[in-house]
Design a protein around this motif. Sequence first.
Motif, PDB file in Angstrom:
ATOM      1  N   ALA A 129       0.823  -1.220   0.000  1.00  9.64           N
ATOM      2  CA  ALA A 129       0.000   0.000   0.000  1.00  9.64           C
ATOM      3  C   ALA A 129       0.851   1.261   0.000  1.00  9.64           C
ATOM      4  N   THR A 130       2.173   1.117  -0.048  1.00 18.50           N
ATOM      5  CA  THR A 130       3.043   2.303   0.024  1.00 18.50           C
ATOM      6  C   THR A 130       3.325   2.900  -1.353  1.00 18.50           C
ATOM      7  N   SER A 131       2.813   2.275  -2.411  1.00 19.61           N
ATOM      8  CA  SER A 131       3.120   2.775  -3.761  1.00 19.61           C
ATOM      9  C   SER A 131       2.071   2.257  -4.748  1.00 19.61           C
ATOM     10  N   GLY A 132       2.001   2.898  -5.895  1.00 21.30           N
ATOM     11  CA  GLY A 132       1.266   2.375  -7.048  1.00 21.30           C
ATOM     12  C   GLY A 132      -0.191   2.008  -6.794  1.00 21.30           C
ATOM     13  N   ILE A 133      -0.567   0.844  -7.260  1.00 21.49           N
ATOM     14  CA  ILE A 133      -1.975   0.414  -7.223  1.00 21.49           C
ATOM     15  C   ILE A 133      -2.470   0.286  -5.777  1.00 21.49           C
ATOM     16  N   GLY A 134      -1.632  -0.312  -4.924  1.00 15.66           N
ATOM     17  CA  GLY A 134      -2.041  -0.520  -3.536  1.00 15.66           C
ATOM     18  C   GLY A 134      -2.267   0.792  -2.802  1.00 15.66           C
ATOM     19  N   GLY A 179       3.617  -2.295   3.963  1.00 13.46           N
ATOM     20  CA  GLY A 179       4.767  -2.101   3.078  1.00 13.46           C
ATOM     21  C   GLY A 179       6.028  -2.108   3.915  1.00 13.46           C
ATOM     22  N   ARG A 180       7.173  -1.764   3.302  1.00 11.11           N
ATOM     23  CA  ARG A 180       8.431  -1.712   4.071  1.00 11.11           C
ATOM     24  C   ARG A 180       8.934  -0.288   4.223  1.00 11.11           C
ATOM     25  N   ASN A 181       8.643   0.554   3.252  1.00  7.08           N
ATOM     26  CA  ASN A 181       9.180   1.913   3.221  1.00  7.08           C
ATOM     27  C   ASN A 181       8.578   2.754   4.363  1.00  7.08           C
ATOM     28  N   GLN A 182       9.420   3.074   5.363  1.00  8.87           N
ATOM     29  CA  GLN A 182       8.928   3.730   6.579  1.00  8.87           C
ATOM     30  C   GLN A 182       8.357   5.118   6.298  1.00  8.87           C
ATOM     31  N   PHE A 242       6.288  -4.405   7.298  1.00  7.22           N
ATOM     32  CA  PHE A 242       6.953  -5.715   7.325  1.00  7.22           C
ATOM     33  C   PHE A 242       7.343  -6.116   5.910  1.00  7.22           C
ATOM     34  N   ASP A 243       8.309  -7.035   5.846  1.00  9.22           N
ATOM     35  CA  ASP A 243       8.728  -7.589   4.554  1.00  9.22           C
ATOM     36  C   ASP A 243       7.843  -8.804   4.270  1.00  9.22           C
ATOM     37  N   ALA A 244       7.078  -8.740   3.178  1.00 11.14           N
ATOM     38  CA  ALA A 244       6.138  -9.814   2.857  1.00 11.14           C
ATOM     39  C   ALA A 244       6.847 -11.143   2.593  1.00 11.14           C
ATOM     40  N   GLY A 245       8.127 -11.084   2.291  1.00  7.48           N
ATOM     41  CA  GLY A 245       8.870 -12.315   2.019  1.00  7.48           C
ATOM     42  C   GLY A 245       9.530 -12.910   3.257  1.00  7.48           C
ATOM     43  N   LEU A 305      -4.026  -8.859  -1.342  1.00  5.60           N
ATOM     44  CA  LEU A 305      -2.606  -9.230  -1.267  1.00  5.60           C
ATOM     45  C   LEU A 305      -1.951  -8.802  -2.574  1.00  5.60           C
ATOM     46  N   ASN A 306      -1.427  -7.603  -2.539  1.00  2.00           N
ATOM     47  CA  ASN A 306      -1.032  -6.893  -3.759  1.00  2.00           C
ATOM     48  C   ASN A 306       0.478  -6.683  -3.853  1.00  2.00           C
ATOM     49  N   ALA A 307       1.199  -6.767  -2.719  1.00  2.00           N
ATOM     50  CA  ALA A 307       2.645  -6.475  -2.740  1.00  2.00           C
ATOM     51  C   ALA A 307       3.327  -7.314  -3.812  1.00  2.00           C
ATOM     52  N   ALA A 313      10.640 -14.886 -14.981  1.00  2.03           N
ATOM     53  CA  ALA A 313      10.451 -14.899 -13.530  1.00  2.03           C
ATOM     54  C   ALA A 313       9.111 -14.257 -13.140  1.00  2.03           C
ATOM     55  N   TYR A 314       8.874 -13.064 -13.650  1.00  3.21           N
ATOM     56  CA  TYR A 314       7.640 -12.348 -13.293  1.00  3.21           C
ATOM     57  C   TYR A 314       6.417 -13.142 -13.756  1.00  3.21           C
ATOM     58  N   GLY A 315       6.446 -13.595 -15.012  1.00  2.00           N
ATOM     59  CA  GLY A 315       5.305 -14.343 -15.559  1.00  2.00           C
ATOM     60  C   GLY A 315       5.067 -15.640 -14.795  1.00  2.00           C
ATOM     61  N   SER A 331       5.792 -16.155 -11.689  1.00  2.00           N
ATOM     62  CA  SER A 331       5.223 -15.837 -10.364  1.00  2.00           C
ATOM     63  C   SER A 331       3.731 -15.541 -10.487  1.00  2.00           C
ATOM     64  N   LYS A 332       3.337 -14.865 -11.556  1.00  2.00           N
ATOM     65  CA  LYS A 332       1.921 -14.518 -11.699  1.00  2.00           C
ATOM     66  C   LYS A 332       1.096 -15.721 -12.174  1.00  2.00           C
ATOM     67  N   ALA A 333       1.729 -16.655 -12.907  1.00  2.00           N
ATOM     68  CA  ALA A 333       1.035 -17.905 -13.259  1.00  2.00           C
ATOM     69  C   ALA A 333       0.766 -18.699 -11.976  1.00  2.00           C
ATOM     70  N   PHE A 358      -1.254  -3.119 -18.325  1.00  2.00           N
ATOM     71  CA  PHE A 358      -0.274  -2.139 -17.824  1.00  2.00           C
ATOM     72  C   PHE A 358      -0.977  -0.997 -17.088  1.00  2.00           C
ATOM     73  N   VAL A 359      -0.451  -0.683 -15.896  1.00  2.00           N
ATOM     74  CA  VAL A 359      -0.939   0.447 -15.098  1.00  2.00           C
ATOM     75  C   VAL A 359       0.259   1.358 -14.839  1.00  2.00           C
ATOM     76  N   ARG A 360       0.046   2.680 -14.950  1.00  2.00           N
ATOM     77  CA  ARG A 360       1.162   3.612 -14.733  1.00  2.00           C
ATOM     78  C   ARG A 360       1.491   3.696 -13.236  1.00  2.00           C
ATOM     79  N   THR A 361       2.608   3.100 -12.842  1.00  2.00           N
ATOM     80  CA  THR A 361       3.080   3.110 -11.443  1.00  2.00           C
ATOM     81  C   THR A 361       4.613   3.126 -11.485  1.00  2.00           C
ATOM     82  N   PRO A 362       5.274   3.310 -10.335  1.00  2.00           N
ATOM     83  CA  PRO A 362       6.746   3.224 -10.334  1.00  2.00           C
ATOM     84  C   PRO A 362       7.258   1.903 -10.896  1.00  2.00           C
TER      85      PRO A 362
END
Length: 238
Positions: free
Chosen positions: A8-13, A31-34, A50-53, A73-75, A137-139, A141-143, A170-174
Amino acid sequence: MKILITGATSGIGKQLAMDYVAAGHRVIGCGRNQQALAELASMGIESLGFDAGDYEQVLASLGNLEDLDLAILNAGTCEYVNHPRQFDGKMLERVMQTNVIGVGYCLEALLPRMERGSRVALMGSIASALPLPRAEAYGASKAAIEYLAKTLALDLRPHGIGVSLIRPGFVRTPLTDKNDFAMPMRVEVSEASRIIRRELAKGVEEIHFPKGFTRLLKLLGSLPDRAWQQIALKGLKR
Ligand SMILES: NC(=O)c1ccc[n+]([C@@H]2O[C@H](COP(=O)([O-])OP(=O)(O)OC[C@H]3O[C@@H](n4cnc5c(N)ncnc54)[C@H](OP(=O)(O)O)[C@@H]3O)[C@@H](O)[C@H]2O)c1
């Protein structure tokens, strides 16, 4: 509603968190970014860092949450393969750890306390509809998320918990601002949030947008592998 959003600290979330809180809901943003978490708090969004991983961090942060109506669960992270013959296994591990394993940790922490009538939404991508160059890798993970969401939807139905799979184009985010390739029909994050919130409210199990783009990718994904490979390889040569 009481809503939890990871990433939730960036982009879509972040947009979802701001829009839900503006509509009067109670929102817990993660998120992680304080600094970004402090910004969320200043907007009336409860923040959890927290770190989701990280298994221990996820269980400690989410393990006692009660009365959630919706967990999004968007991170996620995205890294592309640059040199396929020097395959970076650690990069695959990083992407999987956040995008897949982290979702598993969140589900372990949250599901025991979610009540009938609540909903879990997993952030997939339309990238899992067909193999895209450099997206090994990305594909993948999403599969994995697609399969996880569709299986959970079956298994949680008798428990009265709904499951939605979100598959944006595609969504415009960082995350996409870093991309060095064309991104057809990229939508603004406010539009992504509007569609996701509308479809989640209706209990839609597979949310995909923008439809012109996602339907085309689904159609291409249904072609015989050879047909799609020829199209993709021609695109790469250009
Ligand atoms: N943008 C698109 O076009 C697009 C398309 C399809 C799917 N998606 C998916 O939508 C989701 C959000 O993407 P976005 O475009 O909004 O990206 P973004 O702006 O880069 O935001 C990513 C979010 O995930 C969080 N995050 C990343 N790694 C994390 C970790 N290890 N632990 C905790 N939080 C972590 C980040 O928070 P911190 O930095 O504070 O940790 C940030 O809040 C991702 O799952 C992405 O794959 C995006």
